[in-house]
Write a protein that holds these residues in place. Structure first.
Motif, PDB file in Angstrom:
ATOM      1  N   SER A 158       0.833  -1.204   0.000  1.00 33.25           N
ATOM      2  CA  SER A 158       0.000   0.000   0.000  1.00 33.25           C
ATOM      3  C   SER A 158       0.872   1.260   0.000  1.00 33.25           C
ATOM      4  N   TYR A 193      -0.196  -4.333  -3.691  1.00 31.40           N
ATOM      5  CA  TYR A 193      -1.272  -3.343  -3.791  1.00 31.40           C
ATOM      6  C   TYR A 193      -0.745  -1.932  -3.505  1.00 31.40           C
ATOM      7  N   HIS A 204      -4.155   7.703  -4.370  1.00 31.79           N
ATOM      8  CA  HIS A 204      -4.788   7.563  -3.070  1.00 31.79           C
ATOM      9  C   HIS A 204      -4.661   8.889  -2.339  1.00 31.79           C
ATOM     10  N   HIS A 241      -1.634  -7.186  -6.982  1.00 31.18           N
ATOM     11  CA  HIS A 241      -2.758  -6.264  -6.816  1.00 31.18           C
ATOM     12  C   HIS A 241      -4.057  -7.000  -7.131  1.00 31.18           C
ATOM     13  N   ASP A 245      -9.545  -3.597  -5.863  1.00 25.77           N
ATOM     14  CA  ASP A 245      -8.945  -2.847  -4.753  1.00 25.77           C
ATOM     15  C   ASP A 245      -9.390  -1.390  -4.811  1.00 25.77           C
ATOM     16  N   VAL A 247      -7.706   1.012  -3.620  1.00 19.96           N
ATOM     17  CA  VAL A 247      -6.489   1.644  -4.143  1.00 19.96           C
ATOM     18  C   VAL A 247      -6.338   1.093  -5.554  1.00 19.96           C
ATOM     19  N   HIS A 276      -8.383  -4.743  -0.593  1.00 25.10           N
ATOM     20  CA  HIS A 276      -7.144  -4.112  -0.151  1.00 25.10           C
ATOM     21  C   HIS A 276      -6.725  -4.661   1.206  1.00 25.10           C
TER      22      HIS A 276
END
Length: 303
Positions: A158, A193, A204, A241, A245, A247, A276
């Protein structure tokens, strides 16, 4: 006899995995770019068993080293996620490190500073400084830790993926003291991700605001949109990923596309579902992506 077998099994496990050790990231030196404030670091475990750390101002690096007899010589520095607001330090940190050690790969969990105008002179470079210092520390201690200097990668989840990709694309912008001229370039990247871009349509917003502030310039957003910083010397990359998601998976897509433009080796595991923050285990799939990463590290990066 049964008890003897249990004792032998435990002995073998100890043989393969050594105890973890936590080091102050900057040793006895001053923490660069730091404002002297009270240490208000806080940690808690939620109802799902996820361990989170907030308000980090004193960064550390925790080493998880396999026994010499089991070590491959490879190492991964792990940057947990948390939107540059907290660190998800267990399922995106220590748990992953322990799995790498079982595979003979040394792992280092980075507890990096979380950007704040109250604790940093320039919060936009604080996390990168810590990532670069982690690479420097591991590379300069490679012989001591039974690691090959040219097999040190960085991994992030992330927002930690954003930090890892920043380290992998901004290594020529040295933000820390480096008197020995040690290479700060990771040898490979594993981005799970990841937040990559600060383009408004795919970025994001929480991570962007926490790192860059409420009204960053376009130049600053472009500088930390890491798909725009790739060149022919960017490290080989593995991307993980889920397509659903929040994100956006477009973060990984644009990074993959940019890597391919420069003929940088890139491999991927894209899940149809999973959302996520699933860490090592995406319960919507039978694919064990960390096993795929292990094969990739050993066969593609090192082979």
């Amino acid at each position: 006899m049964k008890h003897l077998l249990v004792m032998i099994a435990l002995s073998c496990l100890t043989f393969l995995v050594s105890a973890q050790t936590t080091y102050p990231l900057y040793g006895n030196d001053p923490i660069p770019n730091s404002i002297d404030v009270p240490d208000e670091e806080n940690s808690e475990t939620d109802q799902n068993g996820i361990f989170r750390i907030s308000k980090v101002t004193k960064p550390t690096l925790t080493a998880y080293l396999p026994a010499k007899e089991n070590a491959t010589g490879q190492a991964v520095i792990i940057c947990p996620g948390g939107g540059y607001r907290i660190l998800a330090a267990s399922h995106e940190g220590s748990d992953v490190a322990e799995e790498f050690v079982k595979k003979g790969i040394a792992a280092f969990v980075l507890k990096y500073r979380l950007p704040s105008d109250e604790t940093m002179i320039d919060k936009t470079i604080g996390p990168l400084q810590d990532a670069q210092q982690a690479i420097l520390m591991v590379r300069e201690n490679a012989e001591k830790w039974n690691i090959k200097q040219d097999q040190i990668g960085i991994m992030g989840f992330s927002a930690g993926g954003h930090l890892a990709s920043t380290a992998g694309t901004h290594y020529n912008n040295q933000t820390i003291p480096n008197p020995k001229g040690t290479s700060l370039r990771p040898d490979f990247m594993i981005l799970v991700y990841p937040v990559i871009s600060f383009k408004p349509e795919i970025g994001h917003s929480g991570s962007a605001q926490n790192l860059l502030g409420e009204n960053p310039t376009q130049a600053l957003k472009d500088y930390y949109s890491n798909e725009k910083q790739i060149n022919s010397n960017t490290p080989s990359t593995y991307l993980v990923h889920a397509k659903n998601d929040p994100v956006s998976v477009q973060n990984s897509y644009v990074f993959e596309e940019a890597l391919k433009k420069f003929n940088i080796p890139v491999s991927t595991t894209y899940f149809e579902e999973g959302g996520h923050g699933f860490g090592m285990i995406n319960r919507t799939s039978d694919i064990k992506w960390l096993d795929e990463v292990e094969k990739w590290i050993k066969a593609i990066i090192i082979g």
